[in-house]
Design an enzyme around this catalytic site. Structure first.
Site, PDB file in Angstrom:
ATOM      1  N   SER A  47       4.289   6.062 -13.115  1.00 13.15           N
ATOM      2  CA  SER A  47       4.071   6.640 -11.784  1.00 13.15           C
ATOM      3  C   SER A  47       5.034   6.042 -10.757  1.00 13.15           C
ATOM      4  O   SER A  47       5.585   4.958 -10.958  1.00 13.15           O
ATOM      5  CB  SER A  47       2.613   6.351 -11.384  1.00 13.15           C
ATOM      6  OG  SER A  47       2.401   6.523 -10.003  1.00 13.15           O
TER       7      SER A  47
ATOM      8  N   ASP B 235      -2.205   3.968 -18.536  1.00 11.56           N
ATOM      9  CA  ASP B 235      -2.315   5.378 -18.934  1.00 11.56           C
ATOM     10  C   ASP B 235      -1.321   5.672 -20.038  1.00 11.56           C
ATOM     11  O   ASP B 235      -0.222   5.122 -20.033  1.00 11.56           O
ATOM     12  CB  ASP B 235      -1.943   6.281 -17.742  1.00 11.56           C
ATOM     13  CG  ASP B 235      -3.131   6.540 -16.851  1.00 11.56           C
ATOM     14  OD1 ASP B 235      -4.239   6.123 -17.226  1.00 11.56           O
ATOM     15  OD2 ASP B 235      -2.935   7.150 -15.775  1.00 11.56           O
TER      16      ASP B 235
ATOM     17  N   LYS C 239       3.732 -10.970  -3.704  1.00 12.55           N
ATOM     18  CA  LYS C 239       5.116 -10.487  -3.728  1.00 12.55           C
ATOM     19  C   LYS C 239       6.108 -11.614  -3.387  1.00 12.55           C
ATOM     20  O   LYS C 239       7.232 -11.635  -3.883  1.00 12.55           O
ATOM     21  CB  LYS C 239       5.276  -9.299  -2.760  1.00 12.55           C
ATOM     22  CG  LYS C 239       4.532  -8.047  -3.220  1.00 12.55           C
ATOM     23  CD  LYS C 239       5.065  -7.531  -4.551  1.00 12.55           C
ATOM     24  CE  LYS C 239       4.476  -6.213  -4.970  1.00 12.55           C
ATOM     25  NZ  LYS C 239       4.981  -5.754  -6.272  1.00 12.55           N
TER      26      LYS C 239
ATOM     27  N   SER D 175       9.503  -6.459  -5.805  1.00 14.88           N
ATOM     28  CA  SER D 175       8.697  -7.108  -4.765  1.00 14.88           C
ATOM     29  C   SER D 175       8.433  -6.063  -3.693  1.00 14.88           C
ATOM     30  O   SER D 175       8.084  -4.913  -4.020  1.00 14.88           O
ATOM     31  CB  SER D 175       9.448  -8.333  -4.232  1.00 14.88           C
ATOM     32  OG  SER D 175       8.759  -8.939  -3.177  1.00 14.88           O
TER      33      SER D 175
ATOM     34  N   TYR E 207      -1.847  -9.219  -0.506  1.00 11.46           N
ATOM     35  CA  TYR E 207      -0.704  -8.570  -1.160  1.00 11.46           C
ATOM     36  C   TYR E 207       0.599  -9.361  -0.995  1.00 11.46           C
ATOM     37  O   TYR E 207       1.296  -9.650  -1.975  1.00 11.46           O
ATOM     38  CB  TYR E 207      -0.557  -7.168  -0.566  1.00 11.46           C
ATOM     39  CG  TYR E 207       0.614  -6.363  -1.061  1.00 11.46           C
ATOM     40  CD1 TYR E 207       0.636  -5.850  -2.358  1.00 11.46           C
ATOM     41  CD2 TYR E 207       1.698  -6.087  -0.211  1.00 11.46           C
ATOM     42  CE1 TYR E 207       1.709  -5.091  -2.791  1.00 11.46           C
ATOM     43  CE2 TYR E 207       2.774  -5.327  -0.649  1.00 11.46           C
ATOM     44  CZ  TYR E 207       2.766  -4.826  -1.937  1.00 11.46           C
ATOM     45  OH  TYR E 207       3.825  -4.087  -2.371  1.00 11.46           O
TER      46      TYR E 207
HETATM   47  N1  LIG Z   1       4.979   2.495  -2.669  1.00 13.43           N
HETATM   48  C1  LIG Z   1       5.280   1.563  -1.806  1.00 13.43           C
HETATM   49  O1  LIG Z   1       5.142   1.743  -0.604  1.00 13.43           O
HETATM   50  C2  LIG Z   1       5.825   0.256  -2.285  1.00 13.43           C
HETATM   51  C3  LIG Z   1       5.573  -0.219  -3.551  1.00 13.43           C
HETATM   52  N2  LIG Z   1       6.067  -1.426  -3.946  1.00 13.43           N
HETATM   53  C4  LIG Z   1       5.800  -1.939  -5.279  1.00 13.43           C
HETATM   54  O2  LIG Z   1       6.389  -1.095  -6.235  1.00 13.43           O
HETATM   55  C5  LIG Z   1       5.617  -1.089  -7.419  1.00 13.43           C
HETATM   56  C6  LIG Z   1       5.290   0.335  -7.776  1.00 13.43           C
HETATM   57  O3  LIG Z   1       4.583   0.914  -6.709  1.00 13.43           O
HETATM   58  P1  LIG Z   1       4.222   2.463  -6.658  1.00 13.43           P
HETATM   59  O4  LIG Z   1       5.226   3.224  -7.391  1.00 13.43           O
HETATM   60  O5  LIG Z   1       3.909   2.781  -5.274  1.00 13.43           O
HETATM   61  O6  LIG Z   1       2.831   2.419  -7.456  1.00 13.43           O
HETATM   62  P2  LIG Z   1       1.987   3.505  -8.245  1.00 13.43           P
HETATM   63  O7  LIG Z   1       0.571   3.146  -7.967  1.00 13.43           O
HETATM   64  O8  LIG Z   1       2.433   4.888  -7.948  1.00 13.43           O
HETATM   65  O9  LIG Z   1       2.313   3.123  -9.746  1.00 13.43           O
HETATM   66  C7  LIG Z   1       1.942   1.891 -10.242  1.00 13.43           C
HETATM   67  C8  LIG Z   1       2.345   1.772 -11.688  1.00 13.43           C
HETATM   68  O10 LIG Z   1       1.977   0.486 -12.165  1.00 13.43           O
HETATM   69  C9  LIG Z   1       1.144   0.638 -13.300  1.00 13.43           C
HETATM   70  N3  LIG Z   1       0.172  -0.458 -13.331  1.00 13.43           N
HETATM   71  C10 LIG Z   1      -0.626  -0.868 -12.322  1.00 13.43           C
HETATM   72  N4  LIG Z   1      -1.385  -1.892 -12.724  1.00 13.43           N
HETATM   73  C11 LIG Z   1      -1.068  -2.134 -14.012  1.00 13.43           C
HETATM   74  C12 LIG Z   1      -1.498  -3.079 -14.988  1.00 13.43           C
HETATM   75  N5  LIG Z   1      -2.427  -3.983 -14.711  1.00 13.43           N
HETATM   76  N6  LIG Z   1      -0.934  -3.036 -16.211  1.00 13.43           N
HETATM   77  C13 LIG Z   1       0.014  -2.135 -16.510  1.00 13.43           C
HETATM   78  N7  LIG Z   1       0.457  -1.223 -15.638  1.00 13.43           N
HETATM   79  C14 LIG Z   1      -0.068  -1.221 -14.399  1.00 13.43           C
HETATM   80  C15 LIG Z   1       0.516   2.007 -13.133  1.00 13.43           C
HETATM   81  O11 LIG Z   1       0.177   2.581 -14.374  1.00 13.43           O
HETATM   82  P3  LIG Z   1      -1.320   2.677 -14.917  1.00 13.43           P
HETATM   83  O12 LIG Z   1      -2.223   2.900 -13.763  1.00 13.43           O
HETATM   84  O13 LIG Z   1      -1.261   3.756 -15.909  1.00 13.43           O
HETATM   85  O14 LIG Z   1      -1.536   1.358 -15.565  1.00 13.43           O
HETATM   86  C16 LIG Z   1       1.662   2.802 -12.553  1.00 13.43           C
HETATM   87  O15 LIG Z   1       2.554   3.190 -13.550  1.00 13.43           O
HETATM   88  C17 LIG Z   1       4.409  -1.957  -7.145  1.00 13.43           C
HETATM   89  O16 LIG Z   1       4.647  -3.247  -7.654  1.00 13.43           O
HETATM   90  C18 LIG Z   1       4.342  -1.983  -5.640  1.00 13.43           C
HETATM   91  O17 LIG Z   1       3.719  -3.151  -5.159  1.00 13.43           O
HETATM   92  C19 LIG Z   1       6.831  -2.179  -3.108  1.00 13.43           C
HETATM   93  C20 LIG Z   1       7.109  -1.754  -1.841  1.00 13.43           C
HETATM   94  C21 LIG Z   1       6.627  -0.508  -1.332  1.00 13.43           C
HETATM   95  C1  LIG Z   2      16.376  -8.382  11.737  1.00 16.55           C
HETATM   96  C2  LIG Z   2      15.018  -8.289  11.219  1.00 16.55           C
HETATM   97  C3  LIG Z   2      14.564  -6.937  10.864  1.00 16.55           C
HETATM   98  C4  LIG Z   2      13.114  -6.916  10.627  1.00 16.55           C
HETATM   99  C5  LIG Z   2      12.595  -5.610  10.170  1.00 16.55           C
HETATM  100  C6  LIG Z   2      11.141  -5.710   9.921  1.00 16.55           C
HETATM  101  C7  LIG Z   2      10.558  -4.506   9.300  1.00 16.55           C
HETATM  102  C8  LIG Z   2       9.172  -4.809   8.822  1.00 16.55           C
HETATM  103  C9  LIG Z   2       8.566  -3.707   8.070  1.00 16.55           C
HETATM  104  C10 LIG Z   2       7.744  -4.198   6.947  1.00 16.55           C
HETATM  105  C11 LIG Z   2       7.311  -3.097   6.058  1.00 16.55           C
HETATM  106  C12 LIG Z   2       6.496  -3.589   4.909  1.00 16.55           C
HETATM  107  C13 LIG Z   2       6.233  -2.513   3.942  1.00 16.55           C
HETATM  108  C14 LIG Z   2       5.445  -2.958   2.766  1.00 16.55           C
HETATM  109  C15 LIG Z   2       5.332  -1.844   1.792  1.00 16.55           C
HETATM  110  C16 LIG Z   2       4.474  -2.145   0.628  1.00 16.55           C
HETATM  111  O1  LIG Z   2       4.751  -3.028  -0.098  1.00 16.55           O
HETATM  112  C17 LIG Z   2       3.258  -1.314   0.403  1.00 16.55           C
HETATM  113  N1  LIG Z   2       3.368  -0.009   0.897  1.00 16.55           N
HETATM  114  C18 LIG Z   2       2.928  -1.291  -1.063  1.00 16.55           C
HETATM  115  O2  LIG Z   2       2.119  -0.232  -1.430  1.00 16.55           O
END
Ligand SMILES: NC(=O)C1=CN([C@@H]2O[C@H](COP(=O)(O)OP(=O)(O)OC[C@H]3O[C@@H](n4cnc5c(N)ncnc54)[C@H](OP(=O)(O)O)[C@@H]3O)[C@@H](O)[C@H]2O)C=CC1
Ligand SMILES: CCCCCCCCCCCCCCCC(=O)[C@@H](N)CO
Length: 340
Positions: A69, A92, A198, A180, A194
């Site tokens: 995902s 999944d 990270k 991260s 959270y």
């Molecule tokens: N979307 C955002 O805004 C941001 C996301 N991130 C990070 O990016 C990564 C992906 O996020 P995103 O794409 O949004 O997440 P999704 O929820 O869309 O996907 C998460 C994925 O991780 C898998 N997963 C979760 N827990 C487990 C587990 N215990 N074991 C194995 N697989 C697992 C899920 O599969 P399944 O459920 O099938 O196990 C799925 O494939 C995460 O680490 C998130 O913290 C970072 C910054 C921003």
């Molecule tokens: C010169 C300095 C510049 C500073 C810019 C600061 C911007 C701060 C924004 C922080 C956004 C955090 C998003 C976290 C997303 C995330 O991890 C979750 N959505 C996961 O699901």
């Protein structure tokens, strides 16, 4: 005449009339020594800046955890487009996917990786993307959620890495990516559970990179902002207003965009992978003692550090005022509720 003056004039007399040229070899020796010292210092400064050789994705075996995902799925697709063989690890079961919870039991994760290596050969690149988020005010987050965050986001990256690293060391090649978040660069309102999970990835990545560099294994940490994924939609269902407003600063990315940049950085062996102008500034600002992989990167950090800190003070001011305004609003509406 004082004794000091006498000594001075005797010395200059001796130097000017006698044998000052006798000092010439010493002076030359000193100059040469200074050049050698400067050269060695320069070599020391430049040596960590030498860029690694890019990894060839074509025909490589890439394992992506959380590949069913969102960002993980897009990273898998990006690598597939470049000709890589892919193993997806998630809970999944979809496509050629191995089902396991990456955060629970190391021996399970190890056997799953073994299975993948038997099918598709040794792992060239591991992408640790499995993860999840919890947001809420510190006192409202259930205590066991703090543990869960560390298990899934941190240990869920340690275990797969541990399972692939021995083979990578033997082959003297490989790439490890940790996903991260910008929330792993700054601690934000609502992310007390959270953010630390990270931040932890950064510590792991730095220590691991120092151990792995002589084995030609390169570690990348990606710091995406909010990204439009199923996980993000889920998170938004009950995210504090403050968290939402502060995060909006840095906008929402598309997962395909994030995947493209992250994969490129991992292939090049860059330690840090950031997204958008805010991401760039945050990464330069928080570079600390993290490894550098190019001369330009090092120079950019040196030159921009002070300027970005100045900009950051304005951001911090605006975050504080968001938090204060939300608090006042809440208290006012509570008081109004009481009056009714
Ligand atoms: N979307 C955002 O805004 C941001 C996301 N991130 C990070 O990016 C990564 C992906 O996020 P995103 O794409 O949004 O997440 P999704 O929820 O869309 O996907 C998460 C994925 O991780 C898998 N997963 C979760 N827990 C487990 C587990 N215990 N074991 C194995 N697989 C697992 C899920 O599969 P399944 O459920 O099938 O196990 C799925 O494939 C995460 O680490 C998130 O913290 C970072 C910054 C921003
Ligand atoms: C010169 C300095 C510049 C500073 C810019 C600061 C911007 C701060 C924004 C922080 C956004 C955090 C998003 C976290 C997303 C995330 O991890 C979750 N959505 C996961 O699901």
């Amino acid at each position: 005449m004082s004794s000091e003056k006498a000594l001075g004039s005797a010395l200059s007399h001796w130097l000017s009339f006698n044998s000052w040229w006798l000092l010439l070899p010493f002076i030359m020796l000193l100059v040469v020594a200074a050049f050698i010292v400067a050269f060695v210092l320069l070599l020391y400064m430049i040596s960590p800046l030498i860029s690694p050789k890019p990894l060839k994705l074509n025909g490589a075996h890439v394992v992506v955890t959380g590949g069913s995902s969102g960002i993980g799925k897009c990273i898998a697709m990006e690598c597939y487009k470049h000709g890589a063989f892919i193993t997806l690890v998630a809970r999944d079961e979809v496509v050629l996917c191995i089902s396991v919870d990456v955060s629970k039991d190391y021996s399970q994760v190890e056997s799953v990786i073994k299975q993948a290596q038997e099918k598709l050969g040794p792992v060239d690149m591991l992408v640790n993307c499995a993860g999840t988020s919890i947001s809420g005010k510190f006192e409202e987050v259930e205590v066991d959620r703090f543990k869960k965050m560390m298990e899934v986001n941190y240990l869920g990256s340690v275990y797969p890495t541990r399972a692939v690293i021995t083979t990578m060391k033997e082959r003297r090649m490989g790439r490890i990516m940790f996903v991260s978040s910008q929330g792993g660069q700054i601690g934000l309102f609502g992310y007390t559970a959270y953010s630390p999970s990270k931040f932890a990835l950064r510590g792991l990545a730095e220590a691991l990179q120092m151990e792995m560099k002589p084995y030609n294994i390169y570690v990348t940490v990606a710091y995406p902002p909010d990204t439009d994924t199923p996980g993000f939609a889920e998170e938004n269902k009950n995210k504090p207003l403050e968290t939402r407003l502060i995060s909006e600063t840095s906008g929402v990315c598309q997962p395909e965009q994030v995947a493209k940049i992250a994969v490129k950085d991992a292939v090049q062996g860059n330690f840090t992978s950031s997204f958008g102008p805010d991401g760039y500034m945050l990464s330069a600002l928080t570079c600390g003692m993290s490894p550098v992989t190019s001369i330009t990167e090092g120079l950019q950090q040196i030159v921009t550090m002070g300027l970005f800190r100045t900009i950051a003070l304005f951001y911090l001011g605006s975050f504080d005022s968001i938090v204060r305004r939300c608090m006042i609003q809440r208290e006012q509406s509570k008081a109004a509720d009481k009056r009714e």
